[in-house]
Design an enzyme around this catalytic site. Structure first.
Site, PDB file in Angstrom:
ATOM      1  N   CYS A   1      -0.421   4.155   2.058  1.00  0.00           N
ATOM      2  CA  CYS A   1      -0.296   4.027   3.525  1.00  0.00           C
ATOM      3  C   CYS A   1       1.141   4.276   3.966  1.00  0.00           C
ATOM      4  O   CYS A   1       1.384   4.887   4.996  1.00  0.00           O
ATOM      5  CB  CYS A   1      -0.631   2.622   4.005  1.00  0.00           C
ATOM      6  SG  CYS A   1      -2.026   1.876   3.243  1.00  0.00           S
ATOM      7  N   ASP A   2       2.099   3.736   3.213  1.00  0.00           N
ATOM      8  CA  ASP A   2       3.468   3.639   3.729  1.00  0.00           C
ATOM      9  C   ASP A   2       4.491   4.509   3.002  1.00  0.00           C
ATOM     10  O   ASP A   2       5.634   4.602   3.451  1.00  0.00           O
ATOM     11  CB  ASP A   2       3.927   2.168   3.660  1.00  0.00           C
ATOM     12  CG  ASP A   2       3.034   1.267   4.501  1.00  0.00           C
ATOM     13  OD1 ASP A   2       2.550   1.743   5.544  1.00  0.00           O
ATOM     14  OD2 ASP A   2       2.811   0.106   4.115  1.00  0.00           O
TER      15      ASP A   2
ATOM     16  N   CYS B   1       0.837  -1.202   0.000  1.00  0.00           N
ATOM     17  CA  CYS B   1       0.000   0.000   0.000  1.00  0.00           C
ATOM     18  C   CYS B   1       0.869   1.249   0.000  1.00  0.00           C
ATOM     19  O   CYS B   1       1.314   1.704   1.055  1.00  0.00           O
ATOM     20  CB  CYS B   1      -0.932  -0.016   1.212  1.00  0.00           C
ATOM     21  SG  CYS B   1      -1.961   1.451   1.301  1.00  0.00           S
TER      22      CYS B   1
END
Ligand code: NDP
Length: 308
Positions: free
Chosen positions: A136-137, A133
């Site tokens: 997200c990261d 992701c």
């Protein structure tokens, strides 16, 4: 309220199904699953969900859908659904905590999960440089080189997004062609921070406590070389979450629930499917929401016709 329906999954498909059903005065239990709110909760800005001219954050959109469902009485359950069994004019749901619960109908909206390569060190370093992701990261990879695997729209999108953070993005493509749409390809190819590596597979992920590099293989001759990167992002597609209906419903070659065209009905009367668990083509929040609406309407009509 006379009928009781279980909605399994709480992404846009499940939420929309729950909204329509609860508003039609059907008692709805939504089983939220391991990722309440679904895949949108691990994304940032959503620009293409109609009704939000300035965009909306994925988690906020899902919170809004949840609140809208709750307003009409839908109940949200954290319990895990372990089995789904059609039984005498209804369905038994085997739940991890609450035991067996009975429902008149079930809507399957379990979505899909990001795919991994299946390498032992990829799993060991999950969360320590390996991610599926980017949104997200990506933030954790400021000014360091990283790699993205895949040649589809997801890979182009993630690689482009990651150039906001990383010093360089290595895009690893196992053949010499991309599956991505032309516009997404061009955007990635024009980005000076993205470097394409053709005929390149990941043979291993290197690093003790966190990713320090990748061992790459050329599938044409098996030759190996190492690439120093601090992160590996997987963008190689998704697997539909169908474990509850194995043996119960027919799946297509890619593992998606096979359905009738223009309908959410399945081969099992009273069991409806919607969202990414049956859609490998569009996979958008809005199409998932639309198919959740179809499932609720199909379900409500079926309940009225068979259980009034
Ligand atoms: P796709 O199935 O389209 O692409 C998967 C890619 O991963 C392919 O290039 C495939 O290679 C590669 N791949 C698969 N397995 C491996 C492996 N083991 N090792 C290396 N590479 C591998 O998946 P996407 O998630 O990219 O897209 C899914 C759908 O979602 C598509 O319809 C897409 O258009 C849509 N989408 C749209 C977006 C947008 O419009 N903004 C953004 C993201 C997705 P190969 O080609 O060799 O099989």
């Amino acid at each position: 309220m006379s009928h009781r329906v279980a909605v399994i999954g709480s992404g846009p498909a499940g939420m929309t199904a729950a909204l329509y059903l609860s508003r039609a005065n059907v008692a709805v239990d939504v089983y939220e699953g391991t990722q309440p709110g679904g895949q949108l909760t691990i994304t940032t800005e959503v620009d293409n969900f109609p009704g939000f001219p300035h965009g909306i954050m994925g988690p906020e959109l899902m919170d809004n859908m949840r609140a809208q469902c709750s307003r009409f009485g839908a109940k949200f359950e954290m319990d895990d659904v372990e089995a789904l069994t059609p039984r005498d004019e209804g369905f038994d749901l085997q739940l991890a905590v609450a035991g067996t619960q009975r429902f008149d109908a079930v809507i399957l909206a379990t979505g899909a999960t990001a795919r991994y390569l299946g390498l032992p060190n990829e799993k060991r370093l999950g969360g320590y440089g390996v991610s599926a992701c980017a949104t997200c990261d990506g933030f954790f990879f400021k000014d360091v080189p990283i790699a993205v695997v895949g040649g589809g729209d997801s890979a182009m999108e993630e690689a482009t997004f990651l150039t906001k953070f990383a010093s360089e993005v290595h895009l690893l493509v196992r053949t010499d062609r991309l599956r991505a749409s032309r516009i997404m390809q061009e955007r990635a190819q024009k980005n000076p921070k993205i470097r394409f590596h053709w005929h390149t597979e990941v043979a291993d992920v290197l690093g003790e406590d966190r990713v320090t590099g990748l061992r790459l293989r050329d599938p044409r001759d098996g030759s190996l070389r190492d690439l120093a990167v601090r992160g590996l992002f997987l963008a190689i597609g998704h697997t539909p979450n169908t474990s509850l209906v194995h043996g119960l419903l027919e799946l297509d070659d890619a593992g998606y629930v096979r359905g009738e065209p223009d309908s959410s009905r399945t081969a099992v009367p009273g069991l409806f499917a919607c969202g990414d668990v049956k859609d490998h083509v569009y996979r958008q929040a809005i199409t998932a929401a639309g198919s959740g609406c179809m499932a609720a309407l199909d379900c409500e009509r079926w309940l009225t016709a068979t259980k009034a």
